[in-house]
Design a protein around this motif. Sequence first.
Motif, PDB file in Angstrom:
ATOM      1  N   ASP A  87     -26.053 -52.621  19.161  1.00  0.00           N
ATOM      2  CA  ASP A  87     -27.437 -53.154  19.202  1.00  0.00           C
ATOM      3  C   ASP A  87     -28.246 -52.267  18.303  1.00  0.00           C
ATOM      4  O   ASP A  87     -29.145 -52.852  17.716  1.00  0.00           O
ATOM      5  N   LYS A  88     -28.053 -51.097  18.157  1.00  0.00           N
ATOM      6  CA  LYS A  88     -28.889 -50.405  17.085  1.00  0.00           C
ATOM      7  C   LYS A  88     -28.464 -50.705  15.634  1.00  0.00           C
ATOM      8  O   LYS A  88     -29.484 -50.497  14.939  1.00  0.00           O
ATOM      9  N   ILE A  95     -30.410 -54.050  15.340  1.00  0.00           N
ATOM     10  CA  ILE A  95     -31.903 -53.753  15.223  1.00  0.00           C
ATOM     11  C   ILE A  95     -32.271 -53.089  13.993  1.00  0.00           C
ATOM     12  O   ILE A  95     -33.353 -53.791  13.508  1.00  0.00           O
ATOM     13  N   TYR A 137     -36.547 -48.529  20.090  1.00  0.00           N
ATOM     14  CA  TYR A 137     -35.681 -48.852  21.018  1.00  0.00           C
ATOM     15  C   TYR A 137     -34.766 -47.579  21.300  1.00  0.00           C
ATOM     16  O   TYR A 137     -34.362 -47.300  22.206  1.00  0.00           O
ATOM     17  N   TYR A 187     -34.100 -45.883  24.865  1.00  0.00           N
ATOM     18  CA  TYR A 187     -32.571 -45.560  25.099  1.00  0.00           C
ATOM     19  C   TYR A 187     -32.092 -44.189  25.550  1.00  0.00           C
ATOM     20  O   TYR A 187     -31.635 -44.041  26.631  1.00  0.00           O
ATOM     21  N   ASN A 244     -20.738 -57.145  25.997  1.00  0.00           N
ATOM     22  CA  ASN A 244     -21.848 -56.349  25.364  1.00  0.00           C
ATOM     23  C   ASN A 244     -22.175 -56.975  24.013  1.00  0.00           C
ATOM     24  O   ASN A 244     -23.415 -57.088  23.621  1.00  0.00           O
ATOM     25  N   ILE A 264     -25.800 -58.585  23.367  1.00  0.00           N
ATOM     26  CA  ILE A 264     -26.643 -58.092  22.280  1.00  0.00           C
ATOM     27  C   ILE A 264     -27.019 -59.065  21.301  1.00  0.00           C
ATOM     28  O   ILE A 264     -28.075 -59.196  20.721  1.00  0.00           O
ATOM     29  N   ILE A 323     -30.684 -60.195  20.251  1.00  0.00           N
ATOM     30  CA  ILE A 323     -31.161 -60.034  18.930  1.00  0.00           C
ATOM     31  C   ILE A 323     -31.495 -61.551  18.423  1.00  0.00           C
ATOM     32  O   ILE A 323     -32.576 -61.512  17.643  1.00  0.00           O
ATOM     33  N   VAL A 336     -33.407 -57.487  23.750  1.00  0.00           N
ATOM     34  CA  VAL A 336     -32.211 -56.837  23.759  1.00  0.00           C
ATOM     35  C   VAL A 336     -31.700 -55.706  24.931  1.00  0.00           C
ATOM     36  O   VAL A 336     -30.723 -55.909  25.507  1.00  0.00           O
ATOM     37  N   ILE A 367     -28.694 -55.716  27.664  1.00  0.00           N
ATOM     38  CA  ILE A 367     -27.817 -54.703  28.077  1.00  0.00           C
ATOM     39  C   ILE A 367     -27.707 -54.452  29.341  1.00  0.00           C
ATOM     40  O   ILE A 367     -26.748 -54.033  29.699  1.00  0.00           O
TER      41      ILE A 367
END
Length: 479
Positions: free
Chosen positions: A228-229, A232, A244, A248, A365, A369, A373, A381, A385
């Motif tokens: 995800d990171k 993003i 984000y 988190y 996941n 994700i 996105i 997102v 998650i």
Amino acid sequence: MSVANEFKKGILYSALGKYSNVIIQLLVTGILSRLLTPADYGVVAVVNVFLVFFQMLADFGIGPAIIQYKDLNEKDIGSIFAFSIYLAVTLGLIFMSLGIPISNFYSNAVYQQICLILGVCVIFYALLVVPQSILLREKKFFNVNMVTIAANLASGVLSIVLAFAGFSYYALIIGNIAKAFVMFIIFFYQAKLKVTFKMSGAPLKKIYKFSKNQFAFNFINYFSRNLDKILIGRFFSENALAFYDKAYQVSLYPNQILTSVITPVIQPILSDYETEKSVIKKVYLKITLVLGTLGVPISVFLFFSSTEVVTFLFGNQWGGSIITFQILAVSVWVQMISSSTGAIFQSANRTDLLLLSGILSTALNIISIAIGIFLGKIEYVAAMIVLSFTLNFFMNNYLLMYRLFNATFKEYFKILIKPMIMGLLQIIFFLLLPELPFSNFFNLVVKGIGFMVIFLMGILVTGQGKLLKEFLGRRNKNK
């Protein structure tokens, strides 16, 4: 010493270390979040994704294997440490060379210099794996936690000084290197390791079966937790990634404050009962009960107090994290309970099931994700998650209850009834609570007091107080 007494002692030292570290982390983060900009944190968040990956590679499944295999002698561990030295240098050099491709991927040349600097950090993180694992194997929880406190304190002070001096995001980067260096030096001294560059294949073969599954799980779990990171940062913006990532991080605080005092002591203690699945199951169910009792009400509180929590911790400039944090708060209880499952698989020497759970979790996941996105917002997102975490929760407990313990869901979910009642009481309270006219800080205080009152009422109504005492070993005289 009984399992209950070993847990009580281990959790005491773990709690001392973890709570001290959380306080240090909150103070340092609170100060740095007001000195640095979201863009600064965004730059660091991007490179931290890759740093975490290399930390995972550095472990190579060696750490848990050293804890699990009690028959490893001094010569065996020396050979494994020699392997970790070569691995550390190799990984450090590779990380240094990644600056150009990372800069090209994110269209920002700054990552070239950052990767050169953080390559040193990778080396120290790789070198500390063996000495830290030796201390955990010997159940020296006090030593490990005191060292971690000292390292976090040194890192935090250095980062704040550098931030005041105008070092921007380098304040965070250099602070991370200082933490890894301090931990390695002290762990190495306390473990009384001897530096040798001679390797033998025998001890590596001995731990291969366990460590290969552990490493494979860590490898795929990395992408499950960090994709995800990565995306993003690539498809949105560094500011969006910062908002984000901050949300988190806050959603993980309950794990750091509560569950992280329990999970580090599970494998070192329960690995002695590898063949006694009934003992492991009994401990797991008690852990689930305690974490559910704490986690469900906390999830409700964080959901209804998201604005106050974010602005109090980081300041008004982090308002872009509020909605994302509110969404992630829904999954806090799931993450808390799930945090112990990996150590349970390890304790039973079933890293094959751990690997299977990692594969299934990663698949879910990645799909979640990707959908988030595609929808184009960090809030989407976060929502996907949460859905993925929930489905993974059911899958992991299927593997534990059915495949490992030969039990059923009925036995497991029965103990979650009372925690859910406590959560429902919190929901009713916050829905009936009128909008508060005070500042965010005083609103948080009022909500916090209300939360504690309802929580204590829930403990009395459901009778969880007695069960919490039993978990802490006050009334448990059996193994």
